[in-house]
Scaffold this active site. Sequence first.
Site, PDB file in Angstrom:
ATOM      1  CE  LYS A  39     -42.129   3.949 -19.576  1.00  0.00           C
ATOM      2  NZ  LYS A  39     -42.082   5.423 -19.671  1.00  0.00           N
ATOM      3  CB  SER A 261     -34.180  -0.491 -22.201  1.00  0.00           C
ATOM      4  OG  SER A 261     -34.968  -1.156 -21.229  1.00  0.00           O
TER       5      SER A 261
END
Length: 312
Positions: A39, A261
Amino acid sequence: MIFDNVLKCVGNTPCLALKLGKNLIHAKAEFMNPSGSVKDRVAARIIDLAINDGSLRPGMCIAEASSGNMGISLAMAGAACGYDVTIYMCETASVERRNIMRMLGANVILTPAHQSVGGAVEALRVDAASDPNLFLVNQFGNKENILAHYNGTGKEIWEDTGGNIDCFINGIGSGGTMMGVGTYLRERNPDIRLIAVEPKGAASLLGHKPKLHSIEGIGDGFLPDIVKPEYIDAIQEISDAQAIEYARKLARDKGIFIGMSAGANLAAAEIVMNEHPDWRIATILPDRAERYFSTQLFAGQPNIVSKGRTAA
């Protein structure tokens, strides 16, 4: 190289060749970005553009709804550029994520667990309607999220692999990574397959309703505006247990400390490789494991044994 701002350190992460079973998978080590996740690419691009075009002005507060990683990246960007940051997030997010944001100076507002990330999005929308001082990042609808990965991650994966790739596999959170990387790769080879990873029983692409699960960062309970389902060739559902198993396995077998993830991406990659052993596959390792100490990822680990000194 010497940089005067941490945001200039974002991107150009290594690509790891990992052996799963008999085959190799190319995994982009996004946990090596400065705040520890993929991110950082999106936060750096959006904040830099907003400052330059004047939409983010001195005295304004950067605000976003996040499952955690985007919040951390924005907290880093805000601290680096001199802006206050407020992050709205579901109360199921790990304590470590909240504490990292607070350490970086961000204000954290928690929303009810049963509302998933969608509840955080709605809470921010309500507050923003009466506060013009908020700069809304809107990762779920901002096309700059896609462009951060189109111009960065996708281009790097193509160059890292020499274009020798048949399939890209990645989880769907905001969807920016899949849309950006997928678009870049498909423009260069239309035959590349794109496979989305979603939590078992909570796959928005399959029309599932929001459901609590442990794979933070994907399966947010709604389909983001920037996601185009028609781009995706297949969906691979992964359970919490599978994601945890692969994250632990990579730590113990390879010394690579990743979050759940990333474990889900690797679990999906091995399933796909078993079905298509001739495919050359690339994926993302989105973040580091330090932000999951209080979660199931670390539950049931062997106890530390302390041996006392023997009396003389």
